[in-house]
Structure formats: structure tokens, C-alpha cells
Design an enzyme around this catalytic site. Structure first.
Site, PDB file in Angstrom:
ATOM      1  N   ASN A  16       0.781  -1.345  -0.245  1.00  0.00           N
ATOM      2  CA  ASN A  16      -0.133  -0.122   0.390  1.00  0.00           C
ATOM      3  C   ASN A  16       0.768   1.219   0.060  1.00  0.00           C
ATOM      4  O   ASN A  16       1.881   1.355   1.015  1.00  0.00           O
ATOM      5  CB  ASN A  16      -0.551  -0.126   1.628  1.00  0.00           C
ATOM      6  CG  ASN A  16      -1.628   1.240   1.760  1.00  0.00           C
ATOM      7  OD1 ASN A  16      -1.863   1.964  -0.039  1.00  0.00           O
ATOM      8  ND2 ASN A  16      -2.233   0.976   2.027  1.00  0.00           N
ATOM      9  N   TRP A  17       1.065   1.910  -1.275  1.00  0.00           N
ATOM     10  CA  TRP A  17       1.795   3.137  -0.588  1.00  0.00           C
ATOM     11  C   TRP A  17       1.457   4.435  -0.342  1.00  0.00           C
ATOM     12  O   TRP A  17       2.095   5.249  -1.258  1.00  0.00           O
ATOM     13  CB  TRP A  17       1.866   3.366  -2.805  1.00  0.00           C
ATOM     14  CG  TRP A  17       3.122   2.194  -3.410  1.00  0.00           C
ATOM     15  CD1 TRP A  17       3.608   1.314  -2.889  1.00  0.00           C
ATOM     16  CD2 TRP A  17       3.489   2.034  -4.746  1.00  0.00           C
ATOM     17  NE1 TRP A  17       4.107   0.118  -4.289  1.00  0.00           N
ATOM     18  CE2 TRP A  17       4.221   1.195  -5.171  1.00  0.00           C
ATOM     19  CE3 TRP A  17       3.334   2.674  -6.025  1.00  0.00           C
ATOM     20  CZ2 TRP A  17       4.770   0.856  -6.197  1.00  0.00           C
ATOM     21  CZ3 TRP A  17       3.657   2.938  -7.192  1.00  0.00           C
ATOM     22  CH2 TRP A  17       4.409   1.910  -7.281  1.00  0.00           C
ATOM     23  N   LYS A  18       0.167   4.298  -0.262  1.00  0.00           N
ATOM     24  CA  LYS A  18       0.102   5.283   0.322  1.00  0.00           C
ATOM     25  C   LYS A  18       0.040   6.551  -0.951  1.00  0.00           C
ATOM     26  O   LYS A  18      -0.092   6.305  -1.860  1.00  0.00           O
ATOM     27  CB  LYS A  18       0.325   5.990   1.807  1.00  0.00           C
ATOM     28  CG  LYS A  18      -0.097   4.446   2.209  1.00  0.00           C
ATOM     29  CD  LYS A  18       0.216   4.813   3.879  1.00  0.00           C
ATOM     30  CE  LYS A  18      -0.598   3.189   4.803  1.00  0.00           C
ATOM     31  NZ  LYS A  18      -0.049   3.660   6.057  1.00  0.00           N
ATOM     32  N   HIS A 108      -9.225   0.952   5.021  1.00  0.00           N
ATOM     33  CA  HIS A 108      -8.257   1.331   5.584  1.00  0.00           C
ATOM     34  C   HIS A 108      -8.943   2.335   7.061  1.00  0.00           C
ATOM     35  O   HIS A 108      -8.746   2.876   6.534  1.00  0.00           O
ATOM     36  CB  HIS A 108      -6.825   2.047   4.498  1.00  0.00           C
ATOM     37  CG  HIS A 108      -6.346   2.121   5.431  1.00  0.00           C
ATOM     38  ND1 HIS A 108      -5.310   2.989   5.770  1.00  0.00           N
ATOM     39  CD2 HIS A 108      -4.843   0.710   4.717  1.00  0.00           C
ATOM     40  CE1 HIS A 108      -4.557   2.437   6.629  1.00  0.00           C
ATOM     41  NE2 HIS A 108      -4.276   1.543   5.811  1.00  0.00           N
ATOM     42  N   GLU A 110      -7.178   4.935   7.533  1.00  0.00           N
ATOM     43  CA  GLU A 110      -6.826   6.049   7.254  1.00  0.00           C
ATOM     44  C   GLU A 110      -8.310   7.002   6.863  1.00  0.00           C
ATOM     45  O   GLU A 110      -8.173   7.741   7.199  1.00  0.00           O
ATOM     46  CB  GLU A 110      -5.885   6.493   6.470  1.00  0.00           C
ATOM     47  CG  GLU A 110      -4.730   6.143   7.600  1.00  0.00           C
ATOM     48  CD  GLU A 110      -3.197   5.518   6.290  1.00  0.00           C
ATOM     49  OE1 GLU A 110      -3.476   5.671   5.703  1.00  0.00           O
ATOM     50  OE2 GLU A 110      -1.887   4.981   7.259  1.00  0.00           O
ATOM     51  N   GLU A 178      -5.862  -5.133  10.439  1.00  0.00           N
ATOM     52  CA  GLU A 178      -4.327  -3.912  10.444  1.00  0.00           C
ATOM     53  C   GLU A 178      -4.649  -3.412  12.444  1.00  0.00           C
ATOM     54  O   GLU A 178      -5.343  -2.430  11.686  1.00  0.00           O
ATOM     55  CB  GLU A 178      -4.623  -3.135   9.693  1.00  0.00           C
ATOM     56  CG  GLU A 178      -3.993  -4.061   8.024  1.00  0.00           C
ATOM     57  CD  GLU A 178      -3.516  -2.466   7.319  1.00  0.00           C
ATOM     58  OE1 GLU A 178      -2.672  -3.009   6.237  1.00  0.00           O
ATOM     59  OE2 GLU A 178      -4.320  -1.328   6.761  1.00  0.00           O
ATOM     60  N   GLY A 184       2.257   2.076  10.669  1.00  0.00           N
ATOM     61  CA  GLY A 184       3.685   3.593  10.781  1.00  0.00           C
ATOM     62  C   GLY A 184       4.040   3.634  12.006  1.00  0.00           C
ATOM     63  O   GLY A 184       4.614   4.126  12.326  1.00  0.00           O
ATOM     64  N   SER A 224       3.412  -2.170  10.399  1.00  0.00           N
ATOM     65  CA  SER A 224       4.865  -2.483  10.669  1.00  0.00           C
ATOM     66  C   SER A 224       5.858  -3.849  10.413  1.00  0.00           C
ATOM     67  O   SER A 224       6.266  -4.240  10.942  1.00  0.00           O
ATOM     68  CB  SER A 224       4.900  -2.070  12.310  1.00  0.00           C
ATOM     69  OG  SER A 224       4.742  -0.862  12.579  1.00  0.00           O
ATOM     70  N   GLY A 246       5.136   1.358   5.142  1.00  0.00           N
ATOM     71  CA  GLY A 246       6.216   2.091   4.360  1.00  0.00           C
ATOM     72  C   GLY A 246       7.030   1.132   4.147  1.00  0.00           C
ATOM     73  O   GLY A 246       8.182   1.193   2.962  1.00  0.00           O
TER      74      GLY A 246
END
Ligand code: PGA
Length: 266
Positions: A16-18, A108, A110, A178, A184, A224, A246
Site C-alpha cells: 500500500n503506497w498510500k 483502511h 486512514e 491491521e 506506521g 509495521s 512504509g
């Protein structure tokens, strides 16, 4: 009811590149990732790889994957619950399907936190994805406060029940567990906790969609994930892969995660 049978599920490592890498950077990145995996003779039938770039990269990624016949799957990080119309800034599942996306991330944390997406939005988006033959990667997970108050599985279980409410029993889905506090933060869940929640999520799938779907559905762990901890997660019978944030932006690290079977015995 326990559901097992992990040997029949092909592990999926998803990046997931965000909101990272523009369309030019995406081309260079995908080329390098493909070379790195080819060089390492990665067998994509053994561990499937999917990337989730920003919307504006998808056409470039599609063109590259198709021209070079790369065995990489790709998808978007979200979609609209609507097909078309006056929804400024939204992207339809129909458009993603036209770009040969196979997957789409939905719910997600976010999106849930920063964009106020509720369980009802998530459920509507899952229905929209399936309507356009996109495999939804349904994200669920508890916050640190939820963990303290209800333990690790209550919130993910209720989020998944809500997400599957309108789904029919032939659905092809992926679930990503998640924990919000692990995303993160550098502080991953323990493999035991991931397994405990994944096992309960598999029961939810079984109750909602039947045993066959529960047996074949990949449940990913996310939060993570790194090359140094992936193998321990993959040893757990109900964990079928990872959703990597990440670490998916670093080619060496991401290819090491994908090739976890090579650098450690699983
Ligand atoms: P992280 O993100 O790997 O950077 O923790 C995971 C995710 O948000 O999907």
C-alpha cells in the site's frame, strides 16, 4: 468453529503506497521491483504480489505491466460506492476495472479516521467493488483504546460482520487485519495476536459466506511489517500474507518481504 486449510491459500504480499510516488516514479519503481524479483527468480505462483499506487499512477502501472507482461497484480487504495454521477473527486469501480485493477483496498484505517468512513460506507464500497469484479481488500482493526477496552478482536470482528452484510456467498474477497496502533508505528502486533484475530475473522467469514469461502479467503496482517518480522507472521496458519505500507516503498525491503520463504524457513 475452527477453520483451517491454509495450504490451499496462495500467500499475498500487498504494498500500500498510500500518497507516495507520482506516476513517473511509479514506472521506475515497478521496473526496478520487477527486475529485482526476476533476478531473485521469484515464483509468483508461490507468493502473489500486488501493489496499490495512487490513482494517478494506475494508468502508467497498467501500461507497464501489460507491455512487459509482468506477473504483478495492482489495485487502487479506495473507490466510490457509486458507479457515476455528481460525486466530485470520487473514482468509480467501473473506471478501475477498465484499468485492469484486480484489487481495491476498502476501509483502511486512514480512510475510516481521516475521512470519517463508517462501517456502512465500507459495506457499500465492498458491494460496489464486487459489482465491478474487483476483489476488495477489506481492512479492519482496533485502535489502542479499543484494544485496552475490548481486547484485540471485538472491533475487527464487528467491522468485518458489517462489511460482509450485503455480500453474496460466491464472493472473492481478501481481509486485512491491521491494528491501528501498529500502522506506521514500528510496533507490530505479535504473530500470536495476529493469528488469534485472523482465526476469529475466518469464523466471521464462515458464518457470513460459508465454509468454502472462509477456507479460500486470504487474511493478511498489516501494521509495521518488515523483512525482519514477516516470517513469524507467515508461520501462523490463519495469516495468509501481509498488507505492507512504509516498507513497500523500499525495493530491497519489499522484495525481501515477498521472498520471506527464502531468507527464513517457514
Ligand atoms: P505500515 O502500514 O506497514 O507502514 O505500518 C500498513 C498499512 O497502513 O497498510
Amino acid at each position: 468453529m475452527a477453520v483451517t486449510g491454509s495450504t490451499r491459500r496462495t500467500p499475498l504480499i500487498a504494498g500500500n503506497w498510500k500518497m507516495n510516488l507520482d506516476h513517473l516514479q511509479s514506472i521506475a519503481f515497478v521496473q526496478k521491483l520487477a527486475w529485482s524479483l526476476k533476478d531473485a527468480r521469484h515464483d509468483f505462483d508461490t507468493v502473489e504480489v500486488a501493489i496499490f499506487p495512487p490513482y494517478t499512477d494506475l494508468r502508467s502501472v497498467q501500461t507497464l505491466v501489460s507491455a512487459d507482461k509482468l506477473p504483478l497484480a495492482f489495485g487502487a487504495q479506495d473507490l466510490s460506492e457509486h458507479d457515476s454521477g455528481a460525486f466530485t473527486g470520487e473514482i468509480s469501480g467501473a473506471f478501475l476495472a477498465q484499468l485492469e485493477c484486480q484489487y481495491v483496498i476498502i476501509g483502511h484505517s486512514e480512510r475510516r479516521t481521516l475521512h470519517s468512513e463508517t462501517d456502512a460506507h465500507v459495506a457499500a464500497k465492498v458491494t460496489a467493488a464486487l459489482k465491478h469484479n474487483l476483489v476488495p481488500v477489506i481492512c479492519v482493526g482496533e485502535t489502542a483504546a479499543d484494544l485496552e477496552e475490548h481486547g484485540p478482536s471485538a472491533v475487527p470482528v464487528s467491522q468485518l460482520r458489517a462489511a460482509l452484510a450485503g455480500v453474496d456467498t460466491a464472493a472473492d474477497i481478501v481481509v486485512a487485519y491491521e491494528p491501528v496502533w501498529a500502522i506506521g508505528s514500528g510496533q507490530a502486533a505479535t504473530p500470536e495476536q495476529a493469528e488469534q484475530v485472523a482465526a476469529q475473522l475466518r469464523v466471521v467469514i464462515s458464518e457470513a459466506l460459508g465454509q468454502d469461502v472462509a477456507d479460500k479467503t486470504r487474511i493478511l496482517y498489516g501494521g509495521s511489517v518488515k523483512a525482519s518480522n514477516i516470517a513469524a507472521f507467515m508461520r501462523e496458519p490463519n495469516v495468509d500474507g501481509a498488507l505492507v505500507g512504509g516498507a513497500s516503498l523500499d525495493i530491497h525491503e519489499f522484495s525481501s518481504i515477498i521472498r520471506y520463504q527464502k531468507h527464513v524457513g517457514v
